[in-house]
Write an enzyme that holds these catalytic residues in place. Structure first.
Site, mmCIF file in Angstrom:
data_model
loop_
_atom_site.group_PDB
_atom_site.id
_atom_site.type_symbol
_atom_site.label_atom_id
_atom_site.label_comp_id
_atom_site.label_asym_id
_atom_site.label_seq_id
_atom_site.Cartn_x
_atom_site.Cartn_y
_atom_site.Cartn_z
ATOM 1 N N PHE A 141 42.392 35.416 56.009
ATOM 2 C CA PHE A 141 42.114 36.254 54.834
ATOM 3 C C PHE A 141 42.944 37.526 54.948
ATOM 4 O O PHE A 141 42.761 38.317 55.872
ATOM 5 C CB PHE A 141 40.627 36.620 54.695
ATOM 6 C CG PHE A 141 40.410 37.414 53.428
ATOM 7 C CD1 PHE A 141 40.231 36.772 52.209
ATOM 8 C CD2 PHE A 141 40.459 38.800 53.432
ATOM 9 C CE1 PHE A 141 40.088 37.500 51.026
ATOM 10 C CE2 PHE A 141 40.317 39.536 52.260
ATOM 11 C CZ PHE A 141 40.134 38.878 51.054
ATOM 12 N N ASP A 226 46.970 41.901 61.488
ATOM 13 C CA ASP A 226 46.150 42.409 60.391
ATOM 14 C C ASP A 226 44.829 42.871 61.001
ATOM 15 O O ASP A 226 43.928 42.070 61.253
ATOM 16 C CB ASP A 226 45.930 41.328 59.332
ATOM 17 C CG ASP A 226 45.083 41.837 58.157
ATOM 18 O OD1 ASP A 226 44.454 42.903 58.290
ATOM 19 O OD2 ASP A 226 45.047 41.150 57.118
ATOM 20 N N LYS A 255 40.637 49.476 55.127
ATOM 21 C CA LYS A 255 39.182 49.596 55.188
ATOM 22 C C LYS A 255 38.696 50.911 55.826
ATOM 23 O O LYS A 255 38.703 51.930 55.155
ATOM 24 C CB LYS A 255 38.582 48.360 55.849
ATOM 25 C CG LYS A 255 38.776 47.120 54.967
ATOM 26 C CD LYS A 255 37.780 46.011 55.210
ATOM 27 C CE LYS A 255 37.827 45.001 54.079
ATOM 28 N NZ LYS A 255 38.606 43.802 54.348
HETATM 29 C C1 LIG Z 1 39.609 43.180 53.485
HETATM 30 C C2 LIG Z 1 40.798 42.605 54.138
HETATM 31 C C3 LIG Z 1 42.061 42.616 53.518
HETATM 32 C C4 LIG Z 1 42.269 43.101 52.100
HETATM 33 O O1 LIG Z 1 41.909 44.419 51.915
HETATM 34 P P1 LIG Z 1 41.666 44.978 50.417
HETATM 35 O O2 LIG Z 1 41.499 46.458 50.611
HETATM 36 O O3 LIG Z 1 40.440 44.309 49.891
HETATM 37 O O4 LIG Z 1 42.872 44.631 49.623
HETATM 38 C C5 LIG Z 1 43.138 42.110 54.222
HETATM 39 N N1 LIG Z 1 42.983 41.623 55.475
HETATM 40 C C6 LIG Z 1 41.797 41.590 56.102
HETATM 41 C C7 LIG Z 1 41.702 41.055 57.488
HETATM 42 C C8 LIG Z 1 40.658 42.062 55.448
HETATM 43 O O5 LIG Z 1 39.473 41.996 56.055
#
Ligand SMILES: *Cc1c(COP(=O)(O)O)cnc(C)c1O
Length: 419
Positions: A141, A226, A255
């Site tokens: 994700f 990520d 985040k």
């Molecule tokens: C939440 C998340 C994203 C995307 O972040 P947004 O601010 O919602 O665009 C990307 N990678 C990971 C691992 C995430 O948990």
């Protein structure tokens, strides 16, 4: 004052149904607790998918935001502003890297990392223009843009939004060999979550990340971590990669970097990587704005103390020990939990689907004053703010145990009456 039901009905009528929220309407919050429009309090065990690591209304973050609101909120990157240098230096130092490229949302930062990796591939590695590929993981994700969903393996996220952006090779998560086999002369990067959050808090096998690091180095391929959800204290270290002693070439952050106040994201890397981006080649009107930098700097200040990482580690040990005690069938002293995964204050709890769906468990938890979110059918993810007290954390696990007992009793009643 509108009632919960009225507010939910109006929300459903007037907004796209791209979420399926729990039926609670939150009005205010402090620390790890939120209060709904009826005055009912709930322990927040989702924490904005780890955006609220430092708690709701964290006084230091709020003060930084309020001071900045009075002074300067936006300049665009057409000019410098006085909060920019401090934020970039602080974040680069926290990551042990040279420089920062600030954006707003997580998906934008992932897009940025993809662009930087491709550009680096052409300019530095010497890949034939238009041929770059990036190795990504099954069940990843990374956000919701058209390019990012192009390499999602979740049909809900991907199907119906094509044509897909080419240039990605999907391999099994947890297999270093699969990455080695997927890499070819045109591979510029491996993009990976050190712990897969949305997939259900999947922790890869021990030694895997270190092997991936080695494979990337051997093949002159960038390792992009990520850490949008796993980073900034959640797992008990500043970054989930730290646990494995791994340093990626690019950190992708988001985040919690925005302190639960504003969207703040960034890509952090050395000059040999981020230096490939020249004026006009990438940007964002809001990325690196004064308010974002003030909040981000406050977050970095909190992380520098190490206090939050230590809390996540200590309370995470409590959480995981208590959750593991729920494993096993109800008639053998367990609570119908099949597996518990995670690290620090972050857990994915797989519930036996025969006693209820993840959604049913979360609805029952809500009625007992705990807000959590299911993922992939029967997994409950728990990620309270790192400021949660040990007492509240134990209470939340008590509620989960009670919910699972109730659900499995009603299942056994049904099966007894039907036999
Ligand atoms: C939440 C998340 C994203 C995307 O972040 P947004 O601010 O919602 O665009 C990307 N990678 C990971 C691992 C995430 O948990």
């Amino acid at each position: 004052m509108s009632t919960t039901r009225e507010l939910i009905e109006l929300s459903e009528r007037r907004s796209a149904h791209n979420y399926h929220p729990l039926p609670v309407v939150v009005r205010e919050a402090l620390g790890a607790w939120v209060t709904d429009v009826e005055g009912t309090r709930y322990l927040d065990c989702l924490a904005g998918y780890s955006s609220l690591n430092f708690g709701h209304g964290n006084p230091e973050i709020l003060k930084a935001a309020q001071d900045q609101l009075q002074r300067l909120t936006l300049t665009s990157r057409a000019f410098f502003h006085d909060r920019f240098a401090d934020f970039c230096q602080g974040l680069a130092d926290l990551c042990g890297k040279d420089m920062v490229l600030p954006m707003n949302t997580g998906a934008e930062a992932v897009e940025t990392a993809i662009k930087v990796a491709r550009k680096w591939g052409y300019d530095v590695k010497g890949v034939t223009p238009g041929r770059a590929n990036i190795v990504v993981m099954e069940d990843n994700f990374h956000g919701r843009t058209t390019t990012i969903v192009s390499f999602s393996t979740d049909p809900d996220a991907r199907d119906g939004f094509g044509p897909a952006t080419p240039g990605f090779t999907i391999v099994k998560y947890g297999s270093a060999e699969a990455i080695r086999e997927a890499i070819d002369a045109d591979t510029v990067a491996v993009l990976i979550e050190p712990i897969q959050g949305e997939a259900g808090v999947l922790v890869p096998p021990a030694g895997y990340l270190a092997q991936v690091r080695e494979i990337c180095t051997e093949n002159n391929v960038l390792l992009i971590a990520d850490e949008i959800q796993s980073g900034l204290g959640r797992t008990g270290d500043t970054f989930a990669c730290d646990h494995d002693g791994v340093v990626p070439d690019m950190y992708v952050l988001g985040k919690a970097l925005g302190g639960g106040v504003v969207p703040v994201s960034a890509v952090v890397a050395d000059a040999g990587v981020l230096g490939v981006i020249k004026p006009g080649q990438h940007g964002s009107t809001f990325g690196g704005n004064p308010l974002a930098c003030a909040v981000g700097s406050a977050v970095i200040g909190l992380l520098r103390t190490g206090e939050y990482q230590a809390r996540a580690k200590e309370l995470g040990a409590v959480l995981h020990e208590r959750l593991r005690a729920l494993i096993g069938p109800a008639d053998q002293g367990g609570h119908g939990v099949i597996a518990v995964r995670g690290r620090g204050l972050w857990a994915g709890v797989d519930v036996d689907p025969s006693i209820g769906t993840g959604r049913e468990v979360c609805e029952a938890l809500m009625r007992r004053g705990v807000l959590a979110k299911d993922t992939h059918g029967s997994t409950i993810r728990l990620a309270p703010p790192l400021v949660v007290s040990e007492e509240d954390l134990n209470w939340a696990v008590d509620q989960l145990a009670a919910v699972l007992s109730e659900l499995s009793q009603s299942v056994s009643r049904i099966s007894t009456s039907s036999s």
